[in-house]
Write a protein that holds these residues in place. Structure first.
Motif, short mmCIF file in Angstrom:
data_model
loop_
_atom_site.label_atom_id
_atom_site.label_comp_id
_atom_site.label_asym_id
_atom_site.label_seq_id
_atom_site.Cartn_x
_atom_site.Cartn_y
_atom_site.Cartn_z
N UNK A 58 21.97 -0.97 4.46
CA UNK A 58 21.49 -0.01 3.48
C UNK A 58 19.99 0.16 3.70
N UNK A 59 19.48 1.33 3.31
CA UNK A 59 18.03 1.53 3.33
C UNK A 59 17.56 1.94 1.95
N UNK A 60 16.67 1.15 1.39
CA UNK A 60 16.08 1.47 0.10
C UNK A 60 14.76 2.21 0.32
N UNK A 61 14.46 3.10 -0.61
CA UNK A 61 13.21 3.84 -0.57
C UNK A 61 12.47 3.65 -1.88
N UNK A 62 11.16 3.60 -1.80
CA UNK A 62 10.32 3.50 -2.99
C UNK A 62 9.19 4.51 -2.84
N UNK A 63 9.21 5.55 -3.65
CA UNK A 63 8.14 6.54 -3.60
C UNK A 63 7.10 6.22 -4.66
N UNK A 64 5.85 6.32 -4.28
CA UNK A 64 4.74 6.00 -5.17
C UNK A 64 4.01 7.29 -5.50
N UNK A 65 3.93 7.61 -6.76
CA UNK A 65 3.27 8.85 -7.18
C UNK A 65 2.17 8.52 -8.19
N UNK A 66 1.36 9.50 -8.48
CA UNK A 66 0.27 9.30 -9.42
C UNK A 66 -0.92 8.70 -8.74
N UNK A 67 -1.49 7.62 -9.31
CA UNK A 67 -2.71 7.02 -8.82
C UNK A 67 -2.44 6.19 -7.56
N UNK A 68 -2.03 6.87 -6.50
CA UNK A 68 -1.70 6.13 -5.28
C UNK A 68 -2.93 5.50 -4.65
N UNK A 69 -4.14 6.03 -4.94
CA UNK A 69 -5.34 5.47 -4.35
C UNK A 69 -5.64 4.09 -4.93
N UNK A 70 -5.01 3.73 -6.05
CA UNK A 70 -5.24 2.41 -6.64
C UNK A 70 -4.20 1.39 -6.19
N UNK A 71 -3.29 1.79 -5.30
CA UNK A 71 -2.25 0.89 -4.82
C UNK A 71 -2.68 0.27 -3.50
N UNK A 72 -2.66 -1.07 -3.43
CA UNK A 72 -3.01 -1.77 -2.18
C UNK A 72 -1.76 -2.14 -1.38
N UNK A 73 -0.72 -2.52 -2.08
CA UNK A 73 0.50 -2.94 -1.40
C UNK A 73 1.70 -2.66 -2.29
N UNK A 74 2.84 -2.59 -1.68
CA UNK A 74 4.10 -2.42 -2.40
C UNK A 74 5.03 -3.56 -2.01
N UNK A 75 5.63 -4.15 -2.99
CA UNK A 75 6.57 -5.23 -2.74
C UNK A 75 7.96 -4.90 -3.22
#
Length: 121
Positions: A16-33
């Motif tokens: 399976x492939x999971x996806x996680x889209x990050x919207x909004x204040x993306x400039x404040x995101x350093x990493x996604x877990x």
């Protein structure tokens, strides 16, 4: 905001492939877990990646799962191969705003809604 999708029902050995889209204040995101939580168990670290491509995996998924990032789409993917019944859980993605990349839930400030992964034997 984070939106996770891609879960489903698969037989053992499948993918399976999971996806996680990050919207909004993306400039404040350093990493996604990615974390997962099975019924009656604590939330467990699966993998994480920074937007500069540094990644970490839990020992239980190393060699089977691959985390990747598409900076143009602000999306993080979790490719899950050779799935086992013990991988069954709700999978969550979460965003952390500062280094280092954390392997525990606490430092992650924003969480997606979770997507169910069920692996049948």
């Amino acid at each position: 905001q984070l939106q996770a999708c891609g879960g489903g029902l698969v037989q053992a050995g499948g993918s399976l492939r999971l996806s996680c889209s990050v919207t909004g204040r993306t400039d404040s995101s350093y990493a996604v877990g990615w974390f997962r939580q099975a019924p009656g168990k604590d939330r467990e670290f699966v993998a994480a990646i920074s937007w500069k491509y540094t990644s970490y995996y839990s020992d239980s998924v190393k060699g089977r799962f691959t985390i990747s990032v598409d900076n143009t789409k602000k999306t993080v993917y979790l490719q899950m191969n050779s799935l086992k019944p013990e991988d069954t859980a709700v999978y969550f993605c979460a965003s952390d705003s500062a280094p280092p990349i954390a392997r525990i839930p606490g430092p992650y400030e924003y969480w997606g809604q979770g997507t169910q992964v069920t692996v049948s034997s």
